[in-house]
Structures are given as structure tokens and as C-alpha cells.
Design an enzyme around this catalytic site. Sequence first.
Site, PDB file in Angstrom:
ATOM      1  N   GLY A 138      -4.890  -0.093   8.969  1.00  0.00           N
ATOM      2  CA  GLY A 138      -5.734  -1.326   9.726  1.00  0.00           C
ATOM      3  C   GLY A 138      -6.368  -1.838   9.314  1.00  0.00           C
ATOM      4  O   GLY A 138      -6.782  -2.759   9.470  1.00  0.00           O
ATOM      5  N   SER A 139      -6.181  -2.080   8.037  1.00  0.00           N
ATOM      6  CA  SER A 139      -7.930  -2.784   7.283  1.00  0.00           C
ATOM      7  C   SER A 139      -7.424  -4.832   7.617  1.00  0.00           C
ATOM      8  O   SER A 139      -8.304  -5.121   7.777  1.00  0.00           O
ATOM      9  CB  SER A 139      -8.208  -2.485   5.634  1.00  0.00           C
ATOM     10  N   LEU A 189       6.154  -0.328   7.789  1.00  0.00           N
ATOM     11  CA  LEU A 189       6.524  -0.438   7.214  1.00  0.00           C
ATOM     12  C   LEU A 189       8.409  -0.437   7.866  1.00  0.00           C
ATOM     13  O   LEU A 189       8.899  -0.108   6.466  1.00  0.00           O
ATOM     14  CB  LEU A 189       6.404   0.726   6.738  1.00  0.00           C
ATOM     15  N   ASN A 241       4.770 -11.920   6.481  1.00  0.00           N
ATOM     16  CA  ASN A 241       3.878 -10.603   6.208  1.00  0.00           C
ATOM     17  C   ASN A 241       3.461 -11.419   4.838  1.00  0.00           C
ATOM     18  O   ASN A 241       3.317 -11.807   3.938  1.00  0.00           O
ATOM     19  CB  ASN A 241       5.586  -9.931   5.137  1.00  0.00           C
ATOM     20  N   HIS A 268       2.422  -8.743   0.412  1.00  0.00           N
ATOM     21  CA  HIS A 268       2.210  -8.151   0.506  1.00  0.00           C
ATOM     22  C   HIS A 268       2.041  -7.692  -1.105  1.00  0.00           C
ATOM     23  O   HIS A 268       2.000  -8.721  -1.477  1.00  0.00           O
ATOM     24  CB  HIS A 268       4.427  -8.522  -0.511  1.00  0.00           C
ATOM     25  N   GLU A 306      -6.533 -10.038   0.060  1.00  0.00           N
ATOM     26  CA  GLU A 306      -5.564 -10.054   1.023  1.00  0.00           C
ATOM     27  C   GLU A 306      -6.405 -10.180   2.074  1.00  0.00           C
ATOM     28  O   GLU A 306      -6.060 -11.255   3.404  1.00  0.00           O
ATOM     29  CB  GLU A 306      -4.950  -8.238   1.108  1.00  0.00           C
TER      30      GLU A 306
END
Length: 192
Positions: free
Chosen positions: A13-14, A86, A103, A105, A175
Site C-alpha cells: 500500500g505505499s 492484481l 492504473n 504500471h 510513482e
Amino acid sequence: MLKQIAIFASGAGSNARQLIRHFQHSPLARVSLIVCNKPGAGVLDIAAEYGIPTLLLDRQLFLNTDTYIKELKARHIDFVVLAGFLWKVPANLVQAFPQRIINIHPALLPKYGGKGMYGNFVHEAVIAAGETESGITIHYVNEFYDEGAPILQERCTITPDDTPATLAQKIHLLEHQWYPVIVERLLSQLPQ
């Protein structure tokens, strides 16, 4: 009125934590639900830490019914953010939230995407292929793994001494830097 974000996550969960922090005092939106498919996942601890409700998914109900669509609508969810989730998102959920599911990636799609390409599997493949750069792709979600329209790609250099672990660190920095910003940008463009 604040937009309501649901984060779907399967792991530590970062990215979820970064998103929660980013929107904690935002006048635009709040993370109001954490949806998870793995009991005991770290993201559930983060949800508890911030007092955010959670929803644990049953695979058959998720894939074969509208149960969770009704749940998301009942909670007035405006936007769905996948953050290390996932499972493939079923078509009925994609259709229920058109252009409202995104999302992130950990590679530059269309390379190194698809079923089974997540986390270290991606970084191992990128390094094994001798790539000199990698990065992140933020994209809309459709019915296929990693095939939705791209929203943003950001790159990082791969050096000869990089390992999957060091590349993962570089990717995490990208991210954490970009995902909250892009979510906010997309939310600000939604109709009221």
C-alpha cells in the site's frame, strides 16, 4: 462537494498511502474507501491508520456479479484508482465507471505489461532484456491487462549496476511523485 475516491490494492500500500496523504486536506477529493482482495495485506493497516473504511473482495462475486458495483455506487464513489491491484477488472465494472478507473504500471507500456507482469517480475524482465530506461505508465483501465489508453509516462535511467531492487526504488519514487498529481488533475476535470 468532495469527490470520493476508492483505491483498489492487493499489497503493502505505499501508493495508497501517498494518495491518502495527498488528498487528506484537499478541497477537491478524499480517499473514502480501500478495496482489497487479500486479507492481511498491508494496505488494510494503512486504511485503519487513517480511519478509512475497507471492503474485502470475494473473487467470484467480483468477477461474476454486480455486487461491488452496487456497493461502490451506494458509497457515492466517483473515481477508482488501482494501486498494486492484481486482479483484472471485469468489463461490467469498467462500463459502470467509464474513464473513471485508472492504473499505474511499473514499466513503459506497451512493453512489460499483461497478465503476471507486476512488481519485481516487471523489473527482472526489464533488466534481463538489457533496457537502458524504464519508468511508469499511468493509464485508463479497460477489460484487458495494461491495455487502456495511456495518460502519462515518466522515465528513469537504468545503469549497468542496477538490480531489480534498485530499479524498484527508482520506480517507486516516480510513482509517489506522479500518481497523486495525475489523480488530482483527472478529478478536477470531472463534471460536478
